[in-house]
Design a protein around this motif. Structure first.
Motif, PDB file in Angstrom:
ATOM      1  N   ASP A 184     -50.787 -44.384 -51.049  1.00  0.00           N
ATOM      2  CA  ASP A 184     -50.113 -43.203 -51.577  1.00  0.00           C
ATOM      3  C   ASP A 184     -48.822 -43.655 -52.250  1.00  0.00           C
ATOM      4  O   ASP A 184     -48.385 -44.801 -52.086  1.00  0.00           O
ATOM      5  CB  ASP A 184     -49.798 -42.217 -50.446  1.00  0.00           C
ATOM      6  CG  ASP A 184     -49.602 -40.787 -50.935  1.00  0.00           C
ATOM      7  OD1 ASP A 184     -49.410 -40.592 -52.151  1.00  0.00           O
ATOM      8  OD2 ASP A 184     -49.629 -39.876 -50.093  1.00  0.00           O
ATOM      9  N   ASP A 189     -42.837 -42.664 -49.978  1.00  0.00           N
ATOM     10  CA  ASP A 189     -41.908 -41.592 -49.618  1.00  0.00           C
ATOM     11  C   ASP A 189     -40.872 -42.202 -48.686  1.00  0.00           C
ATOM     12  O   ASP A 189     -41.227 -42.818 -47.676  1.00  0.00           O
ATOM     13  CB  ASP A 189     -42.675 -40.460 -48.922  1.00  0.00           C
ATOM     14  CG  ASP A 189     -41.799 -39.261 -48.590  1.00  0.00           C
ATOM     15  OD1 ASP A 189     -40.569 -39.432 -48.491  1.00  0.00           O
ATOM     16  OD2 ASP A 189     -42.350 -38.160 -48.411  1.00  0.00           O
ATOM     17  N   ASP A 233     -39.105 -40.965 -46.543  1.00  0.00           N
ATOM     18  CA  ASP A 233     -39.270 -40.453 -45.181  1.00  0.00           C
ATOM     19  C   ASP A 233     -40.597 -40.988 -44.645  1.00  0.00           C
ATOM     20  O   ASP A 233     -41.623 -40.306 -44.666  1.00  0.00           O
ATOM     21  CB  ASP A 233     -39.259 -38.925 -45.185  1.00  0.00           C
ATOM     22  CG  ASP A 233     -39.226 -38.334 -43.778  1.00  0.00           C
ATOM     23  OD1 ASP A 233     -39.458 -39.091 -42.813  1.00  0.00           O
ATOM     24  OD2 ASP A 233     -38.985 -37.119 -43.652  1.00  0.00           O
ATOM     25  N   ALA A 270     -42.525 -39.029 -41.919  1.00  0.00           N
ATOM     26  CA  ALA A 270     -43.286 -37.883 -42.432  1.00  0.00           C
ATOM     27  C   ALA A 270     -44.529 -38.353 -43.174  1.00  0.00           C
ATOM     28  O   ALA A 270     -45.599 -37.736 -43.077  1.00  0.00           O
ATOM     29  CB  ALA A 270     -42.404 -37.045 -43.351  1.00  0.00           C
ATOM     30  N   LEU A 271     -44.392 -39.456 -43.914  1.00  0.00           N
ATOM     31  CA  LEU A 271     -45.532 -40.000 -44.646  1.00  0.00           C
ATOM     32  C   LEU A 271     -46.640 -40.412 -43.681  1.00  0.00           C
ATOM     33  O   LEU A 271     -47.814 -40.070 -43.870  1.00  0.00           O
ATOM     34  CB  LEU A 271     -45.076 -41.202 -45.477  1.00  0.00           C
ATOM     35  CG  LEU A 271     -46.149 -41.948 -46.274  1.00  0.00           C
ATOM     36  CD1 LEU A 271     -46.775 -41.037 -47.319  1.00  0.00           C
ATOM     37  CD2 LEU A 271     -45.542 -43.187 -46.940  1.00  0.00           C
ATOM     38  N   LEU A 307     -47.037 -39.389 -40.561  1.00  0.00           N
ATOM     39  CA  LEU A 307     -47.539 -38.216 -39.842  1.00  0.00           C
ATOM     40  C   LEU A 307     -48.543 -37.438 -40.690  1.00  0.00           C
ATOM     41  O   LEU A 307     -49.544 -36.915 -40.171  1.00  0.00           O
ATOM     42  CB  LEU A 307     -46.372 -37.312 -39.447  1.00  0.00           C
ATOM     43  CG  LEU A 307     -46.748 -36.049 -38.661  1.00  0.00           C
ATOM     44  CD1 LEU A 307     -47.452 -36.411 -37.350  1.00  0.00           C
ATOM     45  CD2 LEU A 307     -45.508 -35.200 -38.390  1.00  0.00           C
ATOM     46  N   ARG A 308     -48.292 -37.374 -41.983  1.00  0.00           N
ATOM     47  CA  ARG A 308     -49.216 -36.654 -42.867  1.00  0.00           C
ATOM     48  C   ARG A 308     -50.624 -37.246 -42.769  1.00  0.00           C
ATOM     49  O   ARG A 308     -51.620 -36.512 -42.723  1.00  0.00           O
ATOM     50  CB  ARG A 308     -48.696 -36.725 -44.308  1.00  0.00           C
ATOM     51  CG  ARG A 308     -49.502 -35.886 -45.283  1.00  0.00           C
ATOM     52  CD  ARG A 308     -48.712 -35.562 -46.543  1.00  0.00           C
ATOM     53  NE  ARG A 308     -48.520 -36.713 -47.413  1.00  0.00           N
ATOM     54  CZ  ARG A 308     -47.343 -37.247 -47.702  1.00  0.00           C
ATOM     55  NH1 ARG A 308     -46.235 -36.755 -47.161  1.00  0.00           N
ATOM     56  NH2 ARG A 308     -47.250 -38.270 -48.523  1.00  0.00           N
ATOM     57  N   TYR A 309     -50.698 -38.561 -42.691  1.00  0.00           N
ATOM     58  CA  TYR A 309     -52.019 -39.189 -42.615  1.00  0.00           C
ATOM     59  C   TYR A 309     -52.582 -39.161 -41.196  1.00  0.00           C
ATOM     60  O   TYR A 309     -53.806 -39.104 -41.017  1.00  0.00           O
ATOM     61  CB  TYR A 309     -51.956 -40.605 -43.190  1.00  0.00           C
ATOM     62  CG  TYR A 309     -51.994 -40.552 -44.702  1.00  0.00           C
ATOM     63  CD1 TYR A 309     -53.200 -40.422 -45.373  1.00  0.00           C
ATOM     64  CD2 TYR A 309     -50.818 -40.555 -45.450  1.00  0.00           C
ATOM     65  CE1 TYR A 309     -53.247 -40.329 -46.756  1.00  0.00           C
ATOM     66  CE2 TYR A 309     -50.845 -40.457 -46.833  1.00  0.00           C
ATOM     67  CZ  TYR A 309     -52.070 -40.340 -47.481  1.00  0.00           C
ATOM     68  OH  TYR A 309     -52.112 -40.223 -48.852  1.00  0.00           O
ATOM     69  N   TRP A 310     -51.714 -39.179 -40.182  1.00  0.00           N
ATOM     70  CA  TRP A 310     -52.224 -38.987 -38.819  1.00  0.00           C
ATOM     71  C   TRP A 310     -52.875 -37.607 -38.697  1.00  0.00           C
ATOM     72  O   TRP A 310     -53.931 -37.460 -38.064  1.00  0.00           O
ATOM     73  CB  TRP A 310     -51.094 -39.117 -37.796  1.00  0.00           C
ATOM     74  CG  TRP A 310     -50.770 -40.516 -37.379  1.00  0.00           C
ATOM     75  CD1 TRP A 310     -49.591 -41.179 -37.534  1.00  0.00           C
ATOM     76  CD2 TRP A 310     -51.638 -41.437 -36.705  1.00  0.00           C
ATOM     77  NE1 TRP A 310     -49.663 -42.456 -37.013  1.00  0.00           N
ATOM     78  CE2 TRP A 310     -50.917 -42.634 -36.491  1.00  0.00           C
ATOM     79  CE3 TRP A 310     -52.960 -41.369 -36.264  1.00  0.00           C
ATOM     80  CZ2 TRP A 310     -51.472 -43.746 -35.856  1.00  0.00           C
ATOM     81  CZ3 TRP A 310     -53.518 -42.477 -35.627  1.00  0.00           C
ATOM     82  CH2 TRP A 310     -52.782 -43.645 -35.434  1.00  0.00           C
ATOM     83  N   LYS A 311     -52.249 -36.602 -39.296  1.00  0.00           N
ATOM     84  CA  LYS A 311     -52.811 -35.248 -39.236  1.00  0.00           C
ATOM     85  C   LYS A 311     -54.131 -35.169 -40.001  1.00  0.00           C
ATOM     86  O   LYS A 311     -55.021 -34.381 -39.653  1.00  0.00           O
ATOM     87  CB  LYS A 311     -51.812 -34.241 -39.818  1.00  0.00           C
ATOM     88  CG  LYS A 311     -50.589 -33.994 -38.946  1.00  0.00           C
ATOM     89  CD  LYS A 311     -50.953 -33.235 -37.672  1.00  0.00           C
ATOM     90  CE  LYS A 311     -49.719 -32.812 -36.901  1.00  0.00           C
ATOM     91  NZ  LYS A 311     -50.074 -32.074 -35.654  1.00  0.00           N
ATOM     92  N   LYS A 312     -54.247 -35.984 -41.026  1.00  0.00           N
ATOM     93  CA  LYS A 312     -55.509 -36.030 -41.764  1.00  0.00           C
ATOM     94  C   LYS A 312     -56.611 -36.627 -40.894  1.00  0.00           C
ATOM     95  O   LYS A 312     -57.758 -36.168 -40.907  1.00  0.00           O
ATOM     96  CB  LYS A 312     -55.328 -36.863 -43.040  1.00  0.00           C
ATOM     97  CG  LYS A 312     -56.585 -36.980 -43.894  1.00  0.00           C
ATOM     98  CD  LYS A 312     -56.297 -37.760 -45.175  1.00  0.00           C
ATOM     99  CE  LYS A 312     -57.551 -37.891 -46.030  1.00  0.00           C
ATOM    100  NZ  LYS A 312     -57.288 -38.623 -47.290  1.00  0.00           N
TER     101      LYS A 312
END
Length: 632
Positions: free
Chosen positions: A47, A50, A52, A55-56, A58-63
């Motif tokens: 990606d 970022d 942060d 946050a970067l 975490l976004r992929y953990w949530k995915k």
């Protein structure tokens, strides 16, 4: 989903590539690599970067998992290397009882982030760590521009460069609280630098001399395999001699593996036998013979030749077997001492090297040190490090940088000593350096030697570490260059890494990273100390609950330990050493006992069970339960 039948270099749609080991499976749709046992997963995402990074990630953990909710425990950044501009590692606060590791690695180049998410059991990381590292750190974008030193020739280490190097060492010893050090450098096949720094023990005026012995830990291993190579040359053994032929009492729980175990396998880290280094608990007088008896119940956790797993006990078995074939003595330990003296130390002129110091030599030794719970370097009891004598061929030798430089010269001269005499056959020198099992995408293990592709240079050697000492030894055959660094500080490998980097900058015009690494190490040490104090509490009210666990506990393999009151303190006592105690509280409220004295300094946490009372030590592939002894 594809399971790989052999090691495979996989190309992602973006053109980036990674090396996947045989037996691992890759789910193309989810971009996840899974271990053969399916208890370790590694995800790959790309990606735009970022700033942060939490946050970067975490976004992929949530995915991957919409229910992911582990809190960040540590967010560490590291200076870029191997073409990357910066590397971030985020670890998550997973309760100790879960026996799992969860973390993210975000590597950045050209404003693009390569995001790796890792989750798995502690046991999986223990047995598959090398294959995991090969995939993780071998993942590279197309066209990544790595520093290339292989085509350069090392400069001579002249007075000007030596002065700059010495200045860095002196500064680094202050910054990283290193009590004492011994350093030697070989340039163009000659020992051109041999210096002693600091003191033998903090609080004492006795300075380290060039003749001050340090415990060298696992640098013992290449010396042991050198001794075995000499025995092969003499015809006493062969590398293909079955171990049981030399040590009939040697056996493992896997009888097939026992019969397959040849002398070369004891030092290859390729047999599937896992690391079991908890001999720091238990009686100090465990003998080599006792250790071999204990191994009869041990089993491999990966297939033969499948992956790298480090076993101090197996290296010790090989050293003892060869030594007993050379000269049988009253004990395996004495046989090993005799073989090393006769075949290595005396021929090489290593007059300040020995397997174990005599009482008369104790006053000449460097003393072990480690950081305490407040981050201050302090002397620790030598008894903690005396654990290594049962596995002496794997890690007990004491030596000096000057003596070890003579060994490096022998390697660079293909087995010839300083006077040109062939002390060890050149084919035995080369046999030990042959690339064996992979450690990572750029490193392999031979027979007691590591082989590293260091930015295009082949570097060979080994490092070492006990609780109170750290060491590093390496050489570059192409340029007849080498270095030995010994310190009397446990866990001081950052010092060794920066010293090595500085030498590469001076001799190869490598990218200047040493200053950046100093800043990074100091920042991480400060952050780590803060986190330790947030997690582990030591006030009387915080540890009051531990009084309920005061008592004597027993484990069939490791023996007896006590939790006891001593002068109003609660103490964890194993007999030859003891530690003060703190309380670590998990975010779910679970409480653990944390050892707070150096060298543990809050990092060793022990689970407790109330009924019946137990103390549980989790070391990944092995858990040890200590059950409370019945009170009269």
């Amino acid at each position: 989903m594809e399971q790989f039948s052999s090691e495979t270099r996989y190309t992602f749609p973006s053109g980036s590539t990674a090396t996947f080991s045989a037996g691992w499976s890759f789910d193309f749709e989810r971009s996840v690599l899974s271990s053969p046992e399916s208890d370790l997963n590694l995800y790959f995402f790309e990606d735009a970067f970022d700033a942060d990074v939490e946050a970067l990630a975490l976004r992929y953990w949530k995915k991957v998992n919409p229910d992911f909710d582990w809190k960040v425990y540590e967010n560490a950044s590291f200076p870029g290397s191997d073409g990357w501009s910066v590397i971030h590692q985020i670890s998550y606060d997973v309760p100790v009882r879960e026996s799992q590791s969860v973390f993210a690695v975000v590597r950045v180049v050209d404003e693009k982030a390569f995001i790796s998410l890792a989750e798995g059991s502690a046991a999986a990381f223990g047995r598959r760590g090398a294959q995991f590292q090969t995939a993780l750190y071998g993942w590279k974008p197309a066209g990544l521009k790595k520093e290339a030193l292989g085509e350069r020739t090392a400069k001579l280490f002249d007075d000007t460069l030596q002065n700059e190097f010495t200045e860095l060492v002196n500064r680094l010893m202050t910054d990283l609280q290193i009590p004492g050090a011994s350093i030697a450098v070989i340039s163009d096949g000659k020992i051109v630098y041999e210096r002693a720094f600091g003191v033998k023990q903090l609080g004492s005026p006795d300075e380290v001399q060039n003749t001050t012995p340090f415990m060298i830990g696992s640098i013992t291993k290449p010396l042991t395999t050198l001794m075995l190579g000499k025995l092969v040359e003499l015809g006493t053994i062969t590398w293909d001699t079955p171990v049981q032929t030399l040590l009939p009492d040697f056996t493992l729980a896997d009888k097939n593996l026992t019969s397959k175990m040849l002398m070369k396998h004891t030092a290859c880290a390729c047999t599937g036998m896992p690391r079991r280094d908890l001999f720091v608990i238990g009686p100090e007088d465990v003998s080599a013979e006792d250790m071999i008896v204990q191994m009869a119940s041990w089993k491999p956790t990966t297939g033969f030749g499948e992956t790298f797993q480090y076993s101090n006990e197996l290296v010790a078995v090989g050293g003892y077997a060869g030594a007993s074939a050379y000269r049988r003595s009253s004990s395996l330990f004495r046989s090993y001492q005799q073989a090393m003296n006769d075949l290595i130390f005396m021929p090489l002129g290593m007059h300040t090297s020995f397997v174990k110091p005599s009482p008369e030599q104790n006053s000449s030794l460097a003393a072990p040190h480690a950081q305490d719970f407040n981050g201050t370097m302090t002397a620790i009891p030598q008894a903690i490090d005396n654990m290594v004598y049962s596995v002496a061929p794997a890690g007990s030798i004491w030596s000096t940088a000057g003596d070890l430089a003579k060994y490096v010269l022998l390697e660079l001269n293909e087995g010839k000593g300083e006077n040109g005499q062939q002390l060890v056959a050149s084919d035995q020198i080369q046999k030990r350096r042959a690339q064996g099992v992979k450690i990572s995408d750029t490193a392999w293990y031979g027979l007691g030697l590591g082989i590293l592709d260091d930015r295009g240079l082949q570097a060979i050697g080994h490092n070492g570490g006990t609780f109170g000492f750290s060491s590093d030894l390496w050489f570059v055959p192409k340029d007849r260059l080498g270095m030995v660094v010994l310190t009397n500080a446990g866990m001081s490998h950052a010092f060794h890494d920066i010293v090595r980097q500085k030498l590469m900058e001076l001799l190869y015009d490598a990218e200047k990273k040493s200053e950046e690494r100093i800043i990074s190490v100091l920042r991480r040490e400060e952050d780590g100390l803060k986190q330790a104090h947030e997690r582990v509490k030591t006030q009387p009210t915080d540890i009051e609950w531990i009084k309920e666990y005061v008592g004597t506990y027993h484990n069939g393999e490791l023996g007896v330990l006590e939790v006891k009151m001593l002068n109003n303190d609660i103490v964890f006592d194993v007999g030859r050493w003891s530690s003060t105690i703190g309380s670590a509280v998990e975010h779910d409220g679970d409480k653990l006992i944390a050892l707070t004295a150096a060298p543990w300094s809050g990092s060793w946490e022990i689970m407790v069970v109330n009924k019946p009372k137990k103390l549980i030590l989790d070391f990944g592939q092995h858990k040890y339960e200590f059950v409370e002894a019945q009170k009269d």
